[in-house]
Design a protein around this motif. Structure first.
Motif, PDB file in Angstrom:
ATOM      1  N   SER B 390       0.835  -1.198   0.000  1.00  0.00           N
ATOM      2  CA  SER B 390       0.000   0.000   0.000  1.00  0.00           C
ATOM      3  C   SER B 390       0.873   1.253   0.000  1.00  0.00           C
ATOM      4  O   SER B 390       0.591   2.214  -0.732  1.00  0.00           O
ATOM      5  N   MET B 391       1.942   1.257   0.807  1.00  0.00           N
ATOM      6  CA  MET B 391       2.856   2.409   0.820  1.00  0.00           C
ATOM      7  C   MET B 391       3.410   2.656  -0.586  1.00  0.00           C
ATOM      8  O   MET B 391       3.445   3.784  -1.079  1.00  0.00           O
ATOM      9  N   ARG B 394       0.235   3.684  -3.064  1.00  0.00           N
ATOM     10  CA  ARG B 394      -0.408   4.968  -2.754  1.00  0.00           C
ATOM     11  C   ARG B 394       0.569   6.125  -2.942  1.00  0.00           C
ATOM     12  O   ARG B 394       0.173   7.209  -3.385  1.00  0.00           O
ATOM     13  N   ILE B 412      -3.400   4.822   2.929  1.00  0.00           N
ATOM     14  CA  ILE B 412      -2.507   3.755   3.427  1.00  0.00           C
ATOM     15  C   ILE B 412      -3.020   3.270   4.786  1.00  0.00           C
ATOM     16  O   ILE B 412      -3.091   2.069   5.051  1.00  0.00           O
ATOM     17  N   ASP B 415      -6.038   1.201   4.162  1.00  0.00           N
ATOM     18  CA  ASP B 415      -5.678  -0.103   3.570  1.00  0.00           C
ATOM     19  C   ASP B 415      -5.176  -1.071   4.640  1.00  0.00           C
ATOM     20  O   ASP B 415      -5.558  -2.246   4.655  1.00  0.00           O
TER      21      ASP B 415
END
Lengths: 338, 425
Positions: B390-391, B394, B412, B415
């Protein structure tokens, strides 16, 4: 005489062998089906004949559909349905939890809506371009041009290539250090961000998918064009119609049924786009070319593996496809009646 | 006499073919950064010669597609191999085989490896099981092309200072790139794991001692903005982060080809650089840049895990015992130029004549004690894979303008919260 006799003899042997093989096959199936027919009666025999296809349909279409439907109402990360927790309509509520449906950033599952909007513009642009380019190419290839057979092969050739090969070749051409940028630099220009700019990547995704599929649709339209009687064009010419008028009044109306087939097939294929885009841009940059099928794939098969959410999204996609197909069929019937 | 020889030969062939038929075949999924595939094959050939009842078939796959994407699906679908070398071990904790009952000396085996690492392999509720071995430890950190610094006449910042910030490094690399006409100043693999170290060094507090994840912090924002600056100002090859969609993407080739001055990767690349750069240019590993959060990279490593679905647990345990034995492990480490994750190795020397490789190993070994507690906590965190993905994704959306930094941070956080909920946490 001896030679002719030899040939006749060989012919007889071949025919006899053919007969033997044919009779063996017939005997085999006769032996197989006669007891079945005796058991269930001749009226039910058609079901036996459709059984192989029915089995394929059940195993590869019906069961996965039922499984997908069931997964859509379960949660958790477990792979097997039996281990999963029923959650009712939570997955659909998750997908449709939006402040404003036109602004994905206000939606809980923003990537689903981004993928939805991306799919819409892709279908409109790709199908529009595909139909226009395929029709133009078919019209040209329908003329008496030199090396017509060669050009027909050239336009059809990309259809034979694997989508992954197509995507990788174009990726090598378009990457920052790729062939096209090398040419641009060689002619004194600046490198262009073909794979990292949203606008460029979207353009190339449409271009590549049109390039790789147009041969197929060109062939269908070419067949449609060749089925239009030439007498109609001769008559219109005698009546003083120019080429544009002949195209508008004769070619287009008579080509409509074929165009409808092209439209139905290309829309369904565009909505299902995955392989080329996945290998070419993998949905990037960011989510600029992430379409519905890739969203479903990523949601299911990338951590945290939300199979339920992916199944719910695929049901939404199936509903959209069903509605589109019904609309197209209705339009098709209306135009046939007209 | 000739007849007798022939009969003996036939008998030998017969015995060998029967033995071959009886051999248990184990499937081991493997990926390579450098020469470790060749080395492990060589070691296993020797094992098979001594143990003709076991044959290990190595299935080499790509790291991104094979290990990160396909292996978890195969495992979840009940199609796990007998053994696999992987990095995101926490993700599959419920599927590993407890080797304890099959090992000839489980206690000694366990004593070879750091206890926290063995604990991280275990599913919830298990406090003693032995599920795999770390084939190497890794530490993330930057490499520089020293030849370019020399050609540009720019001083290497770490030559004169122990605490060089990211900004100072990138400014120096930019000066080098401009002076030498090098394509890019800096590159970093497209990976959440790779940016986690710089984030923490910049002051981010991503995970606390209770295991609670909080994305929004000044340090996180600072490095996210720095990463965006690299892209906006053309300091980094944009193809890596922006042109790779939702996948892991290494920037290794840019460094190998001399197109980048500073490359953030990790210790696993030493063998690759040693083999493939040769004397094209002088390369070096340098300490992780400093910031308010210290000077930390991320720990990591590859592990060889056994899967519970195997039909041959005893044979799998024998292979594991062989590869974990101090002599074999030492040879593997010496030939692959990896940092060992073994606590009982005999003295060994790395098999390299390259001064760069030896120096880089020393740099990375010196980085281990500097690793922040938070870096260890993140690496061992059960949900680190979805968090890192996700990091990565995003922040890419932030860099191309799809999201503001505020929105990216909020997404993030959302998520990872949903990933924890989906896992029943």
């Amino acid at each position: 005489m001896a030679e002719g006799g030899g040939i006749r003899g060989e012919y007889r042997v071949r025919r006899t062998l053919g007969d033997v093989v044919f009779n063996s096959v017939v005997d085999f199936f006769d032996g197989l089906f006669r007891p079945i027919q005796a058991l269930i009666g001749s009226k039910r025999m058609p079901y036996v004949f459709v059984l192989p296809n029915l089995l394929v349909f059940v195993i590869f279409i019906l069961i996965p559909m039922i499984l997908n439907f069931s997964y859509a109402f379960t949660g958790g990360q477990q792979f097997f349905l039996a281990d999963r927790t029923p959650v009712g309509g939570d997955n659909f509520a998750h997908l449709f939890d939006c402040g404003n449906f036109l602004d994905p950033n206000t939606c809980r599952e923003d990537t689903f809506w981004i993928a939805m909007f991306n799919t819409v513009w892709f279908v409109v642009l790709q199908v529009g371009a595909l139909v226009v380019v395929s029709l133009g190419t078919a019209l040209v290839l329908n003329q008496k041009v030199k090396a017509r057979a060669f050009f027909r092969s050239v336009f059809f050739y990309p259809v034979l290539l694997s989508p992954v090969v197509v995507a990788l070749i174009w990726r090598w051409i378009l990457q920052n250090d790729g062939l096209l940028n090398a040419l641009i630099v060689a002619f004194g220009g600046e490198r262009l961000p073909f794979l990292v700019s949203v606008g460029w990547t979207r353009f190339w995704v449409v271009f590549i998918s049109v390039w790789s599929q147009m041969g197929f649709y060109t062939l269908i339209l070419l067949a449609g064009l060749q089925s239009i009687p030439t007498e109609l064009y001769e008559a219109s010419s005698i009546d003083g119609a120019n080429r544009w008028q002949a195209f508008r009044r004769i070619t287009l109306p008579l080509l409509m049924p074929t165009m409808l087939v092209v439209l139905v097939l290309s829309v369904i294929r565009a909505v299902q786009s995955f392989d080329i885009v996945y290998a070419f841009s993998n949905g990037g940059p960011g989510t600029a070319t992430t379409f519905m099928v890739q969203y479903i794939f990523n949601t299911a098969f990338m951590p945290p593996n939300q199979y339920g959410l992916a199944a719910a999204a695929s049901l939404v996609l199936a509903s959209i496809l069903l509605i589109l197909t019904l609309i197209q069929l209705r339009v098709g019937r209306q135009s046939e009646l007209a | 006499m000739r007849k007798l020889s022939l009969v003996l030969l036939l008998l030998a062939a017969l015995v060998m073919s029967v033995a071959a038929q009886d051999a248990v075949e184990l499937r081991m999924v493997w990926y390579n950064d450098g020469n470790e595939g060749e080395v492990v094959r060589d070691l296993l050939d020797r094992f098979e010669a001594d143990n003709p009842d076991i044959k290990v078939v190595i299935e080499t796959v790509g790291y991104s597609d094979g290990i990160l994407q396909q292996l978890p699906l195969q495992v979840q679908a009940g199609e796990a191999p007998d053994l696999a070398r992987l990095t995101q071990f926490a993700q599959l904790r419920d599927y590993y085989l407890d080797l304890t009952p099959y090992l000839s000396d489980a206690e000694t085996f366990a004593s070879y490896f750091p206890a926290p690492l063995l604990a991280a392999f275990r599913p919830d509720g298990d406090e003693t099981g032995i599920y795999g071995i770390p084939t190497q430890l890794t530490v993330t950190g930057p490499y520089i092309n020293r030849t370019l610094f020399e050609q540009a006449g720019v001083e290497v910042p770490s030559d004169t200072s122990d605490a060089v910030t990211w900004r100072e490094w990138v400014d120096a690399a930019q000066a080098v790139a401009e002076a030498t006409g090098t394509d890019y100043a800096v590159a970093i693999d497209r990976s959440g794991h790779r940016i986690a170290g710089p984030m923490i060094s910049s002051g981010a507090t991503i995970i606390d001692s209770e295991g609670t994840v909080t994305i929004d912090s000044e340090g996180f924002r600072a490095f996210a903005e720095e990463l965006k600056r690299w892209h906006d100002e053309g300091l980094t090859p944009t193809d890596v982060w922006l042109g790779s969609g939702g996948n892991y993407a290494p920037a290794t080739n840019y460094f190998l080809n001399g197109q980048v001055v500073l490359y953030m990767a990790g210790s696993w690349q030493i063998g690759n650089f040693d083999a493939n750069i040769g004397d094209a240019f002088d390369w070096e590993a340098v300490p992780n840049p400093s910031g308010p959060g210290g000077s930390t990279g991320m720990p990591g490593g590859a592990t060889l895990m056994a899967f519970a679905s195997t039909e041959h647990p005893a044979e799998v345990a024998r292979v594991m015992e062989y590869l974990a034995s101090p002599e074999v492990y030492a040879e593997f480490t010496a030939r692959t130029l990896f940092i060992p994750g073994h606590l009982a190795l005999p003295e060994f020397e790395y098999v390299t004549e390259s001064e760069s490789a030896a120096a880089a190993l020393n740099v990375f070994v010196a980085e281990v004690p500097k690793l922040a507690d938070q870096a260890w906590a993140l690496q061992l965190y059960a949900h680190f894979t979805p968090l890192a993905n996700s990091m990565r994704d995003r922040l890419t959306q932030y860099m191309i303008g799809e999201l503001s930094l505020d929105d990216a941070i909020a997404r993030i956080q959302q998520d990872i919260d949903e990933a924890i909920a989906a896992a029943g946490g």
